[in-house]
Design an enzyme around this catalytic site. Structure first.
Site, PDB file in Angstrom:
ATOM      1  N   CYS A   7      10.242  -5.632  -6.005  1.00 21.99           N
ATOM      2  CA  CYS A   7       9.337  -4.884  -6.877  1.00 21.99           C
ATOM      3  C   CYS A   7      10.124  -4.186  -7.973  1.00 21.99           C
ATOM      4  CB  CYS A   7       8.538  -3.869  -6.078  1.00 21.99           C
ATOM      5  SG  CYS A   7       9.553  -2.542  -5.478  1.00 21.99           S
ATOM      6  N   SER A  32       1.125  -5.411  -2.446  1.00 19.00           N
ATOM      7  CA  SER A  32       0.595  -5.777  -3.757  1.00 19.00           C
ATOM      8  C   SER A  32      -0.509  -4.788  -4.177  1.00 19.00           C
ATOM      9  CB  SER A  32       0.067  -7.211  -3.711  1.00 19.00           C
ATOM     10  OG  SER A  32      -0.792  -7.364  -2.602  1.00 19.00           O
ATOM     11  N   GLU A  74       3.522  -9.665   8.522  1.00 20.15           N
ATOM     12  CA  GLU A  74       3.486 -10.696   9.568  1.00 20.15           C
ATOM     13  C   GLU A  74       4.369 -11.889   9.193  1.00 20.15           C
ATOM     14  OE1 GLU A  74       1.268  -9.671   7.475  1.00 20.15           O
ATOM     15  OE2 GLU A  74      -0.391 -11.062   7.123  1.00 20.15           O
ATOM     16  N   LYS A 117       3.279  -1.081  10.957  1.00 20.56           N
ATOM     17  CA  LYS A 117       2.629  -2.403  10.886  1.00 20.56           C
ATOM     18  C   LYS A 117       3.385  -3.187   9.821  1.00 20.56           C
ATOM     19  CE  LYS A 117       0.222  -5.002   9.038  1.00 20.56           C
ATOM     20  NZ  LYS A 117       0.788  -6.303   8.566  1.00 20.56           N
TER      21      LYS A 117
END
Ligand code: NAD
Length: 498
Positions: free
Chosen positions: A280, A225, A175, A172
């Protein structure tokens, strides 16, 4: 308009459900739409995965490795088009997109060695006529939920290892830039992966929740996050899954008085502003030790920042491109204003940056704050933009404590010529990944990636042998082949090897 669809073997998603915009960050225009999924789409993917995974698990590991070898060749052959697609949705410059793909590819190269990595342990003669051996078996169906900022590398961190271990994988992706993950899955099929072993479902919270609650998904790997990582961790664990959930970061770069400042400025500008700070493992906080170091560093940083070229993602001369969305640009600029309101000294202001001909693009100029303190929210929170903050420390202990006490503990770097200080720092700092004169210490694929504190929930890191452990379960067999003579031992006492 182009529609980015799920990649579910034998399933067409019903049209008319929710869609989400995919922007071109260079122009600010919507360039495509992604179809957001729901339970029915996940169920279709799961039905296919459940049907094909046992045969994939039974395929010998050398054959599974061969798919990885072919996939590696296909990625290399398609590098230019993949990088162009990645840059067009994410906004990072082409060279950086190639780096994103390359770092993922290195995990695929690691996965090519899966026959070796899956070897179990064996003890002959653990007791009289008794041998013990262990084997690593795949979990079954596993899922990965990935962030926007590395749409190639992070999916490959996960599915490369999971699939090589014999699992089926449901991805997944974010988006916001979902096209490259779909393309990677298509290339895996072209490399010979059986249909249904790697499928892509798109979506937002609705799809994430469906994944977390699905009883047949045995493990979930998440990167994003921290608040969402924590939520995913709790909900996934409650549903009985194995979960690793990597979160946000606020990495510190400690500059000792003996550091080579020209090298530091070179490394720091790349690590703070590269990819518009949307990494990150970026270095958004620099901690010079001592006032003299701080003043000298600031003096050298200013001309280096002035030379930074912000451009469209196809500009080969640009150091970095736009950020991912207008909402993210507004969030970064909001943090810059907050920094001013909190009393930090705004030395370079990147707000209001305009690129001629691309006035609606999501650009943010490089920003530098000095005299940032630990009480400020702009220090405590992740900004995830091209904003560098100078936090001055009096001495080594003060610098060490700053990084150690921050809520995030992903990466940290120390710049010094003093081996003792570096060694002391690496052993004592309360952070998961440490660089010594290395600004972005992302471990190579055969080591493993993972932060500490609120940068990661769960105990097992990404890729390397930790990745193999995450995507497999250990079975231990104790066997005895009696020679026919009766065993007169007491069967009612717990057996020992004594
Ligand atoms: P994000 O948390 O917004 O999204 C990550 C994933 O979670 C996406 O797939 C998204 O669709 C999904 N999601 C979003 N909102 C959700 C919700 N309410 N409930 C359930 N799922 C939801 O992160 P992002 O903005 O895409 O990525 C940037 C963040 O990721 C930064 O915080 C960055 O530090 C972090 N990150 C961490 C690492 C690491 O390894 N520690 C690596 C890369 C990025």
């Amino acid at each position: 308009m182009r529609i980015v669809d799920h990649l579910i073997s034998g399933h067409e998603a019903a049209a008319g459900y929710r869609e989400s915009d995919i922007f071109d960050p260079n122009t600010g225009k919507v360039q495509a739409k992604v179809r957001l999924g729901r339970q029915a789409d996940l169920d279709a993917a799961m039905a296919k995965a459940l049907a094909v995974q046992p045969a994939w698990a039974a395929t010998n590991p050398q054959r599974r490795a061969r798919v990885m070898f072919r996939f590696k060749e296909l990625i290399e052959a398609n590098m230019d088009s993949l990088a162009a697609l990645l840059s067009s949705e994410h906004g990072k410059v082409i060279a950086d997109s190639k780096g994103d793909i390359q770092r993922g590819l290195e995990v695929i190269e690691f996965a090519c060695g899966i026959p070796h990595a899956l070897k179990g342990e064996y003890t002959q003669g653990a007791g009289p006529g008794i041998d013990v051996y262990s084997m690593r078996q795949p979990l079954g169906i596993v899922a990965g939920i990935t962030p926007f900022n590395f749409p190639a590398m992070i999916p490959m961190w996960m599915f490369g290892v999971a699939i090589a271990c014999g699992n089926a994988f449901i991805l997944k992706p974010s988006e916001r830039d979902p096209s490259v993950p779909v393309r990677l899955a298509e290339l895996m099929l072209e490399a010979g992966l059986p249909e249904g072993i790697l499928q892509v479902v798109h979506g937002d919270k609705e799809m994430v929740d469906a994944i977390l609650d699905h009883p047949e998904i045995k493990a979930v790997s998440f990167v994003g996050s921290s608040d969402i990582a924590h939520y995913v961790y709790r909900r996934g664990v409650d549903a009985g899954k194995r979960v690793q959930a990597m979160g946000g970061a606020k990495n510190h770069g400690i500059v000792m008085p003996d550091a080579d400042l020209d090298q530091v400025v070179h490394d720091l500008t790349g690590a703070a502003f590269g990819s518009a700070g949307e990494r990150c493992m970026a270095l958004p906080v620099v901690v010079p030790v001592g006032e003299q170091t701080a003043n000298a560093l600031r003096e050298k940083l200013l001309p280096a920042i002035a030379k930074l070229r912000v451009g469209v993602s196809t500009d080969a001369e640009a150091h970095y491109g736009p950020v991912v969305t207008a909402a993210h640009k507004a969030k970064i600029e909001g943090y810059i204003q907050m920094g001013v309101d909190e009393g930090a000294e705004l030395v370079v202001d990147g707000r209001g940056f305009m690129l001629q001909g691309h006035e609606d693009g999501f650009f943010v100029g490089p920003t530098l704050f000095d005299r940032v303190t630990t009480q400020m929210r702009t220090y405590q929170e992740e900004i995830f933009g091209p904003v560098l903050q100078i936090v001055r420390a009096e001495n080594f202990e003060g610098a060490l404590n700053l990084a150690s006490e921050h809520q995030y503990g992903n990466g940290v770097a120390i710049f010094t010529r003093n081996g003792h200080a570096a060694r002391e720092f690496a052993s004592r700092v309360n952070v998961g990944m440490v660089g010594i004169n290395v600004p972005i210490p992302v471990p190579v694929a055969y080591h493993s990636f993972g932060g500490w504190k609120r940068s990661a929930f769960g105990d097992v890191n990404q890729h390397g042998m930790e990745g193999i452990r995450f995507y497999t379960k250990v079975k231990t067999v104790t066997q005895r082949w009696p020679d026919g003579s009766p065993d007169g031992g007491n069967a009612f006492v717990i057996p020992t090897m004594g």
